[in-house]
Design an enzyme around this catalytic site. Structure first.
Site, short mmCIF file in Angstrom:
data_model
loop_
_atom_site.label_atom_id
_atom_site.label_comp_id
_atom_site.label_asym_id
_atom_site.label_seq_id
_atom_site.Cartn_x
_atom_site.Cartn_y
_atom_site.Cartn_z
N HIS A 152 -13.23 117.86 76.75
CA HIS A 152 -14.08 118.28 77.98
C HIS A 152 -13.09 119.06 78.81
O HIS A 152 -11.79 118.28 78.87
CB HIS A 152 -15.11 117.57 78.39
CG HIS A 152 -14.55 116.24 79.04
ND1 HIS A 152 -14.58 115.15 78.17
CD2 HIS A 152 -14.06 115.91 80.28
CE1 HIS A 152 -14.25 114.05 78.99
NE2 HIS A 152 -14.05 114.66 80.32
N HIS A 204 -10.05 117.58 85.98
CA HIS A 204 -9.18 117.00 84.85
C HIS A 204 -9.60 117.77 83.51
O HIS A 204 -10.73 118.15 83.49
CB HIS A 204 -9.39 115.45 84.60
CG HIS A 204 -10.50 114.82 84.39
ND1 HIS A 204 -11.26 114.46 85.09
CD2 HIS A 204 -11.27 114.77 83.04
CE1 HIS A 204 -12.32 113.93 84.48
NE2 HIS A 204 -12.36 113.91 83.34
N GLU A 220 -7.34 112.99 80.83
CA GLU A 220 -7.95 112.03 80.42
C GLU A 220 -7.57 112.12 78.71
O GLU A 220 -7.45 113.03 78.23
CB GLU A 220 -9.33 112.16 80.86
CG GLU A 220 -10.16 111.02 80.44
CD GLU A 220 -11.66 111.33 80.40
OE1 GLU A 220 -12.05 112.47 80.77
OE2 GLU A 220 -12.19 110.26 80.37
CO CO Z 1 -13.49 113.15 81.71
#
Ligand code: CO
Length: 134
Positions: free
Chosen positions: A7, A79, A130
């Site tokens: 994502h 992020h 991440e």
């Molecule tokens: Co995230």
């Protein structure tokens, strides 16, 4: 080691407005808000054919998103999340390569119920990364 883009997370100053815009103007499939007290955020996932968008909105007084929105009042990309098969093996490799893992360095359970780690943006071209074990 690196897998799919899981994502892209966007910090939003107005969660309801952002959801309404994506549902209406972009015709996106917008999920229900989920509170993540361990991460200090409320998240909404938007399913795209090839990945997801994660809206982040501050939850609580020491939310990590609060400072970001103070610096970026209109919101912004916060992020990006890459998938890995083995998060501990990925961490050991990254540490050996000189990258810094944020926080305690131990994986936390992320918004999808899977272990995640964050890597220092200064080690990755100014982008907070991440890693999520899938
Ligand atoms: Co995230």
């Amino acid at each position: 080691m690196i897998g799919r883009l899981n994502h892209v997370a966007i910090a939003v100053p107005d969660l309801d407005a952002a959801c309404a815009q994506y549902a209406s103007a972009l015709g996106a499939k917008v999920g229900a808000p989920q509170d993540e007290p361990d991460h200090g955020v409320t998240v909404v996932f938007i399913e795209l054919p090839n990945t997801k968008i994660e809206f982040l909105y501050p939850l609580g007084d020491d939310s990590p998103i609060k400072g970001f929105l103070e610096k970026n009042p209109a919101g912004g990309i916060h992020h990006i999340c890459y998938e890995v098969d083995d998060i501990l093996a990925a961490r050991e490799k990254l540490l050996a390569e000189g990258a810094r893992v944020l926080g305690s360095g131990e994986p936390k359970i992320g918004a999808h119920g899977k272990p995640v780690l964050f890597l220092h943006p200064k080690d990755f071209n100014g982008c907070l990364i991440e890693l999520e074990q899938v």
